[in-house]
Design a protein around this motif. Structure first.
Motif, PDB file in Angstrom:
ATOM      1  N   LEU A 171       0.807  -1.213   0.000  1.00 42.26           N
ATOM      2  CA  LEU A 171       0.000   0.000   0.000  1.00 42.26           C
ATOM      3  C   LEU A 171       0.844   1.268   0.000  1.00 42.26           C
ATOM      4  O   LEU A 171       0.294   2.375  -0.016  1.00 42.26           O
ATOM      5  CB  LEU A 171      -0.913   0.013   1.229  1.00 42.26           C
ATOM      6  N   LEU A 172       2.161   1.109   0.007  1.00 38.02           N
ATOM      7  CA  LEU A 172       3.078   2.239   0.150  1.00 38.02           C
ATOM      8  C   LEU A 172       3.932   2.440  -1.091  1.00 38.02           C
ATOM      9  O   LEU A 172       4.204   1.484  -1.825  1.00 38.02           O
ATOM     10  CB  LEU A 172       4.009   2.002   1.345  1.00 38.02           C
ATOM     11  N   PRO A 173       4.391   3.677  -1.329  1.00 35.96           N
ATOM     12  CA  PRO A 173       5.392   3.886  -2.378  1.00 35.96           C
ATOM     13  C   PRO A 173       6.652   3.090  -2.081  1.00 35.96           C
ATOM     14  O   PRO A 173       6.970   2.810  -0.916  1.00 35.96           O
ATOM     15  CB  PRO A 173       5.662   5.394  -2.299  1.00 35.96           C
ATOM     16  N   GLN A 174       7.378   2.729  -3.115  1.00 38.51           N
ATOM     17  CA  GLN A 174       8.553   1.880  -2.966  1.00 38.51           C
ATOM     18  C   GLN A 174       9.536   2.410  -1.915  1.00 38.51           C
ATOM     19  O   GLN A 174      10.107   1.664  -1.135  1.00 38.51           O
ATOM     20  CB  GLN A 174       9.273   1.746  -4.323  1.00 38.51           C
ATOM     21  N   GLY A 175       9.679   3.725  -1.865  1.00 45.49           N
ATOM     22  CA  GLY A 175      10.657   4.315  -0.958  1.00 45.49           C
ATOM     23  C   GLY A 175      10.311   4.191   0.511  1.00 45.49           C
ATOM     24  O   GLY A 175      11.171   4.441   1.364  1.00 45.49           O
ATOM     25  N   LEU A 176       9.087   3.810   0.831  1.00 45.59           N
ATOM     26  CA  LEU A 176       8.676   3.695   2.230  1.00 45.59           C
ATOM     27  C   LEU A 176       8.616   2.254   2.717  1.00 45.59           C
ATOM     28  O   LEU A 176       8.291   2.021   3.883  1.00 45.59           O
ATOM     29  CB  LEU A 176       7.310   4.358   2.434  1.00 45.59           C
ATOM     30  N   HIS A 177       8.918   1.296   1.856  1.00 47.89           N
ATOM     31  CA  HIS A 177       8.804  -0.108   2.258  1.00 47.89           C
ATOM     32  C   HIS A 177       9.662  -0.422   3.479  1.00 47.89           C
ATOM     33  O   HIS A 177       9.242  -1.171   4.376  1.00 47.89           O
ATOM     34  CB  HIS A 177       9.192  -1.020   1.091  1.00 47.89           C
ATOM     35  N   ALA A 178      10.857   0.148   3.534  1.00 45.86           N
ATOM     36  CA  ALA A 178      11.764  -0.159   4.640  1.00 45.86           C
ATOM     37  C   ALA A 178      11.258   0.389   5.971  1.00 45.86           C
ATOM     38  O   ALA A 178      11.678  -0.079   7.040  1.00 45.86           O
ATOM     39  CB  ALA A 178      13.154   0.409   4.343  1.00 45.86           C
ATOM     40  N   CYS A 179      10.364   1.368   5.919  1.00 54.38           N
ATOM     41  CA  CYS A 179       9.857   1.987   7.145  1.00 54.38           C
ATOM     42  C   CYS A 179       8.904   1.077   7.916  1.00 54.38           C
ATOM     43  O   CYS A 179       8.686   1.283   9.118  1.00 54.38           O
ATOM     44  CB  CYS A 179       9.128   3.286   6.818  1.00 54.38           C
ATOM     45  N   VAL A 180       8.327   0.101   7.235  1.00 57.12           N
ATOM     46  CA  VAL A 180       7.284  -0.724   7.856  1.00 57.12           C
ATOM     47  C   VAL A 180       7.807  -1.433   9.095  1.00 57.12           C
ATOM     48  O   VAL A 180       7.086  -1.569  10.098  1.00 57.12           O
ATOM     49  CB  VAL A 180       6.732  -1.733   6.831  1.00 57.12           C
ATOM     50  N   SER A 181       9.051  -1.855   9.071  1.00 54.45           N
ATOM     51  CA  SER A 181       9.612  -2.588  10.209  1.00 54.45           C
ATOM     52  C   SER A 181       9.750  -1.713  11.450  1.00 54.45           C
ATOM     53  O   SER A 181       9.930  -2.231  12.562  1.00 54.45           O
ATOM     54  CB  SER A 181      10.977  -3.176   9.843  1.00 54.45           C
ATOM     55  N   GLN A 182       9.664  -0.386  11.284  1.00 47.88           N
ATOM     56  CA  GLN A 182       9.797   0.525  12.423  1.00 47.88           C
ATOM     57  C   GLN A 182       8.455   0.886  13.058  1.00 47.88           C
ATOM     58  O   GLN A 182       8.404   1.531  14.107  1.00 47.88           O
ATOM     59  CB  GLN A 182      10.506   1.806  11.975  1.00 47.88           C
ATOM     60  N   GLU A 225     -12.399 -14.140  -9.609  1.00 49.14           N
ATOM     61  CA  GLU A 225     -11.720 -15.063  -8.697  1.00 49.14           C
ATOM     62  C   GLU A 225     -10.385 -14.496  -8.234  1.00 49.14           C
ATOM     63  O   GLU A 225      -9.999 -14.643  -7.075  1.00 49.14           O
ATOM     64  CB  GLU A 225     -11.504 -16.414  -9.380  1.00 49.14           C
ATOM     65  N   PHE A 226      -9.678 -13.838  -9.142  1.00 46.98           N
ATOM     66  CA  PHE A 226      -8.375 -13.273  -8.802  1.00 46.98           C
ATOM     67  C   PHE A 226      -8.395 -11.774  -9.110  1.00 46.98           C
ATOM     68  O   PHE A 226      -8.357 -11.376 -10.274  1.00 46.98           O
ATOM     69  CB  PHE A 226      -7.261 -13.963  -9.586  1.00 46.98           C
ATOM     70  N   LEU A 227      -8.472 -10.966  -8.077  1.00 46.09           N
ATOM     71  CA  LEU A 227      -8.487  -9.517  -8.247  1.00 46.09           C
ATOM     72  C   LEU A 227      -7.102  -8.940  -7.993  1.00 46.09           C
ATOM     73  O   LEU A 227      -6.436  -9.301  -7.015  1.00 46.09           O
ATOM     74  CB  LEU A 227      -9.482  -8.875  -7.281  1.00 46.09           C
ATOM     75  N   ASP A 228      -6.656  -8.053  -8.863  1.00 41.12           N
ATOM     76  CA  ASP A 228      -5.363  -7.401  -8.740  1.00 41.12           C
ATOM     77  C   ASP A 228      -5.569  -6.047  -8.065  1.00 41.12           C
ATOM     78  O   ASP A 228      -5.966  -5.080  -8.713  1.00 41.12           O
ATOM     79  CB  ASP A 228      -4.734  -7.221 -10.132  1.00 41.12           C
ATOM     80  N   GLU A 287      -3.483  -3.146  -9.409  1.00 47.04           N
ATOM     81  CA  GLU A 287      -4.065  -2.556 -10.616  1.00 47.04           C
ATOM     82  C   GLU A 287      -5.183  -1.597 -10.236  1.00 47.04           C
ATOM     83  O   GLU A 287      -5.298  -0.502 -10.796  1.00 47.04           O
ATOM     84  CB  GLU A 287      -4.600  -3.647 -11.534  1.00 47.04           C
ATOM     85  N   ARG A 288      -6.038  -1.999  -9.278  1.00 46.68           N
ATOM     86  CA  ARG A 288      -7.112  -1.119  -8.809  1.00 46.68           C
ATOM     87  C   ARG A 288      -6.565   0.190  -8.275  1.00 46.68           C
ATOM     88  O   ARG A 288      -7.040   1.279  -8.625  1.00 46.68           O
ATOM     89  CB  ARG A 288      -7.922  -1.819  -7.718  1.00 46.68           C
ATOM     90  N   ASP A 289      -5.533   0.088  -7.423  1.00 47.07           N
ATOM     91  CA  ASP A 289      -4.973   1.285  -6.817  1.00 47.07           C
ATOM     92  C   ASP A 289      -4.340   2.193  -7.866  1.00 47.07           C
ATOM     93  O   ASP A 289      -4.475   3.423  -7.816  1.00 47.07           O
ATOM     94  CB  ASP A 289      -3.934   0.903  -5.762  1.00 47.07           C
ATOM     95  N   LEU A 290      -3.629   1.615  -8.829  1.00 50.01           N
ATOM     96  CA  LEU A 290      -3.005   2.403  -9.886  1.00 50.01           C
ATOM     97  C   LEU A 290      -4.072   3.101 -10.724  1.00 50.01           C
ATOM     98  O   LEU A 290      -3.946   4.286 -11.067  1.00 50.01           O
ATOM     99  CB  LEU A 290      -2.138   1.512 -10.774  1.00 50.01           C
TER     100      LEU A 290
END
Length: 317
Positions: free
Chosen positions: A61-72, A288-291, A294-297
């Motif tokens: 749900l986050l921009p690529q640059g914030l992925h590392a922040c999740v662990s904090q 059956e398989f929702l992306d 793709e919805r968010d984009l």
């Protein structure tokens, strides 16, 4: 009477999100994108796999640059511990009045007296949730539209007891976030966005149940007509434009008999009726398989396209 005294920068606030479901994580992503320090965000949930769930689901749900922040981000299972230093408590728990009422009693006992208390309920008014609180003026509905980390609407619904200070601080917070807080004038079950959505769903179910269209065909009709149109203009603005020089009045004079006939023919649909097997079965077969990426984009690009057109129009004028 609640007296809110949050005088720090929004980026430095301590925010606690109760509930790590779809809405909870989406709101957590929204807050995380603005906070100066990821550890200012706490997610509280009793699920045993909370850490693995958040580490797996939140980065999507986050921009690529914030992925590392999740662990904090701080993760807790205890509500009293999670809210004790909070400036904002945003509840995203089950849509159950007994649960929410009991939760707010616990939050009220342990959160700072100046904390903002927000319920993200889809339809239970604050005046029903706050009935047992010592200070019911503290609670207010902040109802997002899914997915809230992208869609800008927040329905702000105070109870008759909610203090003006709570209302003002809540509306101001979301405006500074660049979102669209809409302050409802009075409480109503389901609020506004939900009531409109459920009315459309009721008629959609009726049309599928009567074998006029399939689930997939009905979705295609919305996606290629009202969906794009409503991204720019709601029903009143759309129909007013559709009436030409006569506006909404002219349109209704022209098509009034057809409109009334449709209203008179509205399908009588009740939860648990025989339509469920047909409609739910078709939905599962078609989707059956929702992306969700793709919805968010798609949501982001539609919103940005509308904003760009409005900016260009404003510049020309």
């Amino acid at each position: 009477m609640a007296s809110i005294n949050i005088d720090r920068d929004d980026r430095d606030l301590q925010i606690t999100v109760i509930g790590a479901g779809t809405i909870g994580l989406s709101l957590a992503a929204l807050h995380l994108a603005y906070l100066a320090t990821p550890s200012n965000l706490t997610i509280v949930d009793i699920r045993l796999d909370l850490e693995s769930h958040v580490l797996r689901s939140l980065p999507a749900l986050l921009p690529q640059g914030l992925h590392a922040c999740v662990s904090q981000v701080k993760l807790m299972s205890s509500v009293p511990v999670a809210v004790k230093d909070s400036d904002i408590v945003q509840e995203c728990g089950p849509e159950n009045l007994a649960f929410k009422s009991a939760l707010w009693l616990e939050v009220e006992r342990h959160a700072p007296p100046g904390a903002l208390l927000w319920t993200s309920t889809s339809g239970i008014p604050a005046s029903r949730q706050n009935a047992q609180m010592r200070d019911p003026s503290r609670l207010i509905v902040v109802h997002p539209f899914n997915p809230p980390h992208i869609l800008p609407l927040l329905e702000i619904v105070p109870s008759p007891q909610t203090s003006q200070s709570v209302i003002d601080h809540t509306v101001g917070f979301w405006r500074r976030r660049g979102h669209e807080p809409v302050l409802l004038q009075k409480e109503i079950t389901g609020f506004v966005a939900g009531r409109l959505a459920w009315v459309l769903l009721r008629e959609a179910i009726h049309l599928v149940d009567q074998d006029i269209v399939t689930v997939e065909q009905l979705d295609k009709i919305i996606e290629t007509s009202m969906g794009p149109r409503w991204a720019y203009a709601g029903p009143f603005k759309s129909f007013h434009a559709g009436g030409g020089p006569g506006g909404l009045e002219g349109l209704l004079k022209n098509v009034g008999p057809t409109v009334q006939a449709c209203w008179d023919d509205t399908g009588k649909i009740n939860m648990g009726d025989t339509w469920e097997t047909k409609v739910i079965g078709q939905a599962r077969e078609a989707y059956e398989f929702l992306d969700l990426e793709e919805r968010d984009l798609a949501n982001r690009r539609v919103l940005e396209a509308v904003r760009m057109v409005k900016r260009e129009t404003k510049a020309r004028n």
